[in-house]
Design a protein around this motif. Structure first.
Motif, mmCIF file in Angstrom:
data_model
loop_
_atom_site.group_PDB
_atom_site.id
_atom_site.type_symbol
_atom_site.label_atom_id
_atom_site.label_comp_id
_atom_site.label_asym_id
_atom_site.label_seq_id
_atom_site.Cartn_x
_atom_site.Cartn_y
_atom_site.Cartn_z
ATOM 1 N N VAL A 67 0.992 -1.092 0.173
ATOM 2 C CA VAL A 67 -0.048 0.100 -0.070
ATOM 3 C C VAL A 67 0.719 1.302 -0.245
ATOM 4 N N ALA A 68 2.150 1.205 0.733
ATOM 5 C CA ALA A 68 2.866 2.222 0.956
ATOM 6 C C ALA A 68 3.468 2.602 -0.693
ATOM 7 N N VAL A 69 3.976 1.680 -1.097
ATOM 8 C CA VAL A 69 4.480 1.713 -2.492
ATOM 9 C C VAL A 69 3.620 2.241 -3.497
ATOM 10 N N LEU A 70 2.309 1.889 -3.624
ATOM 11 C CA LEU A 70 1.561 2.316 -4.275
ATOM 12 C C LEU A 70 1.208 3.899 -4.271
ATOM 13 N N GLY A 71 1.551 4.266 -2.926
ATOM 14 C CA GLY A 71 1.591 5.779 -2.858
ATOM 15 C C GLY A 71 2.636 6.693 -3.212
ATOM 16 N N LEU A 72 3.567 5.937 -3.974
ATOM 17 C CA LEU A 72 4.432 6.538 -4.712
ATOM 18 C C LEU A 72 4.002 7.092 -6.168
ATOM 19 N N LEU A 73 3.070 6.529 -6.463
ATOM 20 C CA LEU A 73 2.292 7.071 -7.624
ATOM 21 C C LEU A 73 1.681 8.300 -7.447
ATOM 22 N N PRO A 74 1.738 9.408 -8.120
ATOM 23 C CA PRO A 74 1.281 10.654 -7.945
ATOM 24 C C PRO A 74 -0.369 10.482 -7.874
ATOM 25 N N PRO A 75 -0.785 11.438 -6.936
ATOM 26 C CA PRO A 75 -2.323 11.578 -7.184
ATOM 27 C C PRO A 75 -2.899 12.315 -8.235
ATOM 28 N N VAL A 76 -4.162 12.138 -8.527
ATOM 29 C CA VAL A 76 -4.757 12.800 -9.808
ATOM 30 C C VAL A 76 -5.804 13.604 -8.945
ATOM 31 N N ASN A 77 -5.636 15.069 -9.130
ATOM 32 C CA ASN A 77 -6.742 15.852 -8.423
ATOM 33 C C ASN A 77 -7.785 16.113 -9.460
ATOM 34 N N PRO B 213 -12.416 17.618 -3.343
ATOM 35 C CA PRO B 213 -11.195 17.811 -2.350
ATOM 36 C C PRO B 213 -10.447 16.557 -2.303
ATOM 37 N N VAL B 214 -10.980 15.339 -2.776
ATOM 38 C CA VAL B 214 -10.297 14.198 -2.713
ATOM 39 C C VAL B 214 -9.864 13.631 -4.002
ATOM 40 N N PRO B 215 -8.466 13.493 -3.980
ATOM 41 C CA PRO B 215 -7.568 12.953 -5.076
ATOM 42 C C PRO B 215 -7.943 11.464 -5.599
ATOM 43 N N ILE B 216 -7.778 11.036 -6.848
ATOM 44 C CA ILE B 216 -7.705 9.614 -7.396
ATOM 45 C C ILE B 216 -6.238 9.342 -6.874
ATOM 46 N N THR B 217 -6.161 8.058 -6.147
ATOM 47 C CA THR B 217 -4.785 7.515 -5.963
ATOM 48 C C THR B 217 -4.907 6.146 -6.102
#
Length: 198
Positions: free
Chosen positions: A26-36, A41-45
């Protein structure tokens, strides 16, 4: 030393390793940048894919625990959320409800996976991931976005519809992985009928 204590320790160590592994995924998937999303106010991750994988590969208890461990690290300040966010403040912002939903969603996915285990295939895996990975997450996340993001509830609901296509793709990917893992190296081990009866 009791006869089964060595086996018990090995099982517990393996469970902890699985929990740590999926918290790391889950942490590694967080390295992919969010899409605003404009105006929302909630990004796509990509991290909800990790939630689905944890539940459908590890089962209810270990899947839920993996996400609890992940969120505990975030609460301690580790910048593990998409966009490098971390700390207690993220648990009181517009995305808070989605974060709170992750351990519950992983648990529900895992529980459904275990219920379907005897006849588990891609269709059942997809049902589990759609219910736990989309319905549960949205049911908790949408009201929190409305509350903490100062967004009307209806606007929070309609804004979240932007996530559905991507989340369906994640559910399909998680389901394919779960079915492949079940065939090659099943991590979920249900008690045999003989052991249950004794």
């Amino acid at each position: 030393m009791p006869a089964g204590s060595g086996t018990f320790r090995r099982v517990k160590s393996r469970d902890l390793a699985y929990v740590a592994l999926f918290a790391a995924i889950v942490a590694v998937l967080g390295l992919l940048p969010p899409v605003n999303v404009p105006g929302f106010p909630v990004p796509i991750t990509a991290q909800t894919l990790g939630v689905m994988l944890a539940g459908s590969v590890l089962g209810a208890k270990r899947g839920g625990l993996a996400l609890l461990v992940f969120l505990a690290l975030v609460a301690m300040g580790a910048p593990l959320l998409s966009g490098g966010r971390g700390g207690l403040s993220v648990f009181a912002g517009p995305t808070a409800g989605y974060l709170y939903s992750w351990p519950i969603a992983a648990f529900v996915i895992g529980l459904l996976t275990q219920l379907f285990w005897r006849r588990f295939n891609l269709a059942w895996a997809l049902v589990a991931n759609l219910i736990g990975g989309i319905l549960v997450i949205y049911a908790i996340g949408i009201p929190f976005t409305s509350l903490f993001g100062d967004v009307p509830l209806w606007a929070s609901f309609t804004g979240s519809l932007t996530f559905i296509p991507g989340d369906v793709v994640k559910a399909v990917v998680a389901s394919l992985v779960a079915v492949a893992v079940r065939r090659a190296y099943p991590v979920i081990e249900l008690p045999s009928r003989r052991a249950t009866a004794s």
